[in-house]
Design an enzyme around this catalytic site. Structure first.
Site, PDB file in Angstrom:
ATOM      1  N   HIS A 146      61.435  18.976 -22.985  1.00 60.35           N
ATOM      2  CA  HIS A 146      60.253  19.310 -23.786  1.00 60.35           C
ATOM      3  C   HIS A 146      60.294  20.766 -24.229  1.00 60.35           C
ATOM      4  CE1 HIS A 146      58.108  15.584 -23.436  1.00 60.35           C
ATOM      5  NE2 HIS A 146      58.020  15.634 -22.108  1.00 60.35           N
ATOM      6  N   ASP A 184      54.231  10.304 -22.963  1.00 56.47           N
ATOM      7  CA  ASP A 184      54.899  10.858 -24.154  1.00 56.47           C
ATOM      8  C   ASP A 184      55.012   9.803 -25.250  1.00 56.47           C
ATOM      9  OD1 ASP A 184      55.232  13.186 -22.698  1.00 56.47           O
ATOM     10  OD2 ASP A 184      57.239  12.640 -22.006  1.00 56.47           O
ATOM     11  N   HIS A 201      63.427  16.498 -17.467  1.00 54.49           N
ATOM     12  CA  HIS A 201      62.435  15.985 -18.411  1.00 54.49           C
ATOM     13  C   HIS A 201      61.619  17.134 -19.019  1.00 54.49           C
ATOM     14  CE1 HIS A 201      59.727  12.659 -19.809  1.00 54.49           C
ATOM     15  NE2 HIS A 201      58.871  13.668 -19.878  1.00 54.49           N
ATOM     16  N   GLU A 202      61.077  18.012 -18.162  1.00 53.89           N
ATOM     17  CA  GLU A 202      60.259  19.120 -18.665  1.00 53.89           C
ATOM     18  C   GLU A 202      61.104  20.152 -19.401  1.00 53.89           C
ATOM     19  OE1 GLU A 202      57.131  18.882 -18.711  1.00 53.89           O
ATOM     20  OE2 GLU A 202      57.099  17.086 -17.447  1.00 53.89           O
ATOM     21  N   TYR A 211       0.839  -1.203   0.000  1.00 53.71           N
ATOM     22  CA  TYR A 211       0.000   0.000   0.000  1.00 53.71           C
ATOM     23  C   TYR A 211       0.870   1.248   0.000  1.00 53.71           C
ATOM     24  CZ  TYR A 211      -3.226   3.532   1.853  1.00 53.71           C
ATOM     25  OH  TYR A 211      -3.951   4.661   2.050  1.00 53.71           O
TER      26      TYR A 211
END
Length: 622
Positions: free
Chosen positions: A448, A520, A444-445, A151
């Site tokens: 780039h 990369d 690393h950077e 109900y």
């Protein structure tokens, strides 16, 4: 792309909450409380009325007490005899003792054998056993609770706006006229699309003008574009400009576990739309129910729903003035029958915004925000190539959150830059790496950035950071000078050279390599493979496409996953891809060795400041 300034109805929710809190209890609440109370009282009554009370004694003791008259009341329940007598302490009241009768024992016959006639017994009552026990009571209670829950479920469905067994009715939400809250004034960055959709507004406002000259009003318009470009908002803007009812639904809402429910909902939706004409029906993500028939990915129920959509669109008459707008980002999977003229007569492509479009979108979303004098939206618009309107709105929102967290009342350009990096790469992480890893990330950077600076056809370097963000240990941000419709072979080779430069810097300056170049490698390989397989940029393999990217994507493969060429050709493709990347690595190594001093200076600055902007970086080459 679409931008919407939401400045309306901000205080509406609190008023609704106060109104609900003063509402009187409903009949449903009262009935629920009464049912629960009756279940508790009934359980207590059965347990109390038919459970023997008092001390259990032997049957002979009960007989003795009865013969001597030491009782006030006798209750005989066939298998149990209860004797009620006065307590020795008057303050306690009457007490009970009970005993289990022996098998086949008749209490009245026993009394007569003891010399006590039945008529002489005081207040003796015989009550037959009720055929109910504890298990029956528990079953009754559980049955009542189950009925109550069913109900409650039905009442809950009704109170939420639905009706029991309404699966065949449309779930489309109806928004009348300009109550959509969006017009073309809220749309920025896609003027060509707006111009094409303005004609739809004219069809809805002045249909007789077109019918008089013999023109047929389009029945359907398909909006095609990547996610976040604002196809849904465009549809709402058309309804807002035309001031007509707007039925908003999605392809997934036609789907149902019951067979035939989707087709029934389609019929119900179009029936309601015809009564409310002129109006707009908007079906978002229509590819959910309109995939090509006869394919493995298309179910029988979905095909039935698609057939009903086709029938209903064929049944639309010009005088009814009902236009169906639909949106998808996968037009390649749609069934050809739904794309033919007479159903979706027009296909409007919503592209990613260009520089001017992005700048307009940023200005629209910036209307309700406060900016500092150094905030440069033009600079943000340049570096957000490939961003949709939703991405740009999210970027400004992140910048506003950053300013509010620092208790500032204006958004600075540093907030915008931080938000750009956060949306693109993720939140900045606290560094827990060692000094050696910190130095390795800096080289690393720097690799780039230096190779990108000294290689023709590359985008200018805007920012270099060795702070950890998301899954990356550092980042070099490039800002394209302009939006390009086509990319040259020289530019793609330059992208590969700058991608492999981080690994090359580790080799040249540190003498060893690490796993830090995984992304990369993935980027360089994808670009090189696309040059060879998709764009015909290989001298050995020629002007031929190898592998169908669309079929590969549909089947869940990466590009080139489906082979349509020989093993010998596959070997040539692999050799070409490797040759391109090896040549880029050799180039990057040579550039870094020739500019060793610049790299070392840049690494020292990065270790000292952690982030360097484009002006400071460019000054190293002067």
């Amino acid at each position: 792309m679409i931008a919407v300034a939401d400045s309306k109805s901000k205080e509406k929710g609190s008023g609704d909450i106060r109104k609900i809190s003063k509402r009187k209890p409903s009949n449903y609440t009262i009935v629920s409380t009464v049912v629960i109370a009756l279940l508790i009282l009934g359980t207590w009554f059965f347990l109390d009325a038919y459970e023997p009370t008092g001390e259990e004694v032997s049957y002979n003791k009960i007989v003795k007490e009865t013969v001597e008259g030491n009782y006030e009341k006798i209750i005989w329940q066939e298998s149990t005899l209860i004797l009620e007598r006065e307590a020795e302490d008057e303050r306690v009241g009457a007490t009970r003792i009970h005993a289990v009768l022996p098998p086949n024992e008749n209490f009245y016959d026993r009394m007569e054998s003891e010399g006590v006639m039945t008529s002489e017994l005081k207040d003796a009552t015989f009550k037959p056993d009720v055929a109910i026990n504890i298990a029956d009571i528990i079953t009754l209670v559980l049955l009542g609770v189950g009925i109550f829950l069913i109900y409650s479920m039905i009442k809950g469905m009704q109170s939420s706006g639905g009706r029991f067994m309404d699966f065949g009715q449309s779930k489309a939400r109806l928004i009348f006229g300009k109550r959509t809250g969006i017009t073309f004034n809220d749309v920025a960055g896609i003027e060509e699309v707006k111009e094409e959709l303005i004609e739809i507004v004219e069809f809805l406002k002045h249909p007789k003008k077109f019918l008089a000259i013999g023109a047929r009003i389009p029945k359907g318009v398909l909006l095609v574009g990547p996610p976040g470009t604002g196809k849904t908002l465009l549809a709402k803007a058309v309804a807002g400009e035309a001031g007509v009812p707007f039925f908003h639904t999605s392809g997934s809402e036609f789907e149902e576990m019951l067979v035939g429910a989707g087709a029934s909902r389609v019929r119900d939706l179009f029936a309601k739309a015809k009564k409310a004409s002129p109006c707009i029906i908007f079906i978002d993500e229509i590819d959910a129910v309109a995939k090509k028939r006869g394919t493995v990915v298309h179910s029988g129920a979905s095909e039935q729903t698609l057939n009903q959509i086709l029938v209903e669109m064929d049944g639309l008459e010009s005088r009814e003035n009902v236009i169906v707008l639909a949106a998808t980002n996968r037009p390649d999977v749609l069934d050809p029958a739904i794309l033919r003229p007479g159903r979706f007569d027009r296909s409007v492509t919503v592209h990613m915004p260009d520089y001017d479009g992005r700048l307009q979108i940023l200005k629209v979303h910036a209307k309700n925000k406060k900016f500092a004098a150094d905030a440069d939206l033009e600079r943000i618009a340049k570096k957000t190539i490939g961003y949709s309107g939703a991405d740009l709105e999210n970027l400004l929102n992140e910048a506003a959150i950053a300013a509010a967290k620092d208790d500032r009342k204006e958004i600075s350009h540093s907030d915008l830059t931080e938000a750009y990096l956060k949306v693109r790469l993720g939140r900045q992480r606290k560094s827990t790496r060692s000094e050696e890893d910190h130095k390795r990330v800096a080289y690393h950077e720097a690799g780039h950035a230096v190779v990108a600076k000294l290689t023709p056809h590359t985008d200018p370097v805007d920012k270099i950071s060795i702070l950890s963000r998301g899954s990356s240990g550092g980042v070099t941000v490039y800002v394209p000078e302009d939006d390009r419709m086509m990319i040259t072979k020289d530019r793609m080779l330059s992208m590969i050279k700058s991608s492999v430069a981080g690994r090359a810097a580790e080799e040249v300056f540190l003498g060893s390599i690490t796993t830090g170049a995984s992304s990369d490698i993935s980027q360089a390989t994808q670009v090189a493979r696309a040059m060879v397989q998709r764009y015909g940029m290989s001298d050995k393999l020629g002007f031929v496409q190898y592998g169908d990217p669309e079929e590969s994507a549909m089947m869940g493969y990466q590009y080139g996953g489906l082979k349509d060429h020989s093993d010998h050709t596959s070997r040539l493709i692999d050799e070409e891809v490797k040759g391109i990347i090896d040549e880029a690595l050799n180039y990057a190594r040579k550039v870094l060795k020739d500019n060793r001093e610049v790299v070392e200076t840049l690494v020292k600055l990065l270790l000292e400041k952690e982030e360097i902007d484009r002006d400071e970086f460019n000054s190293l080459f002067n």
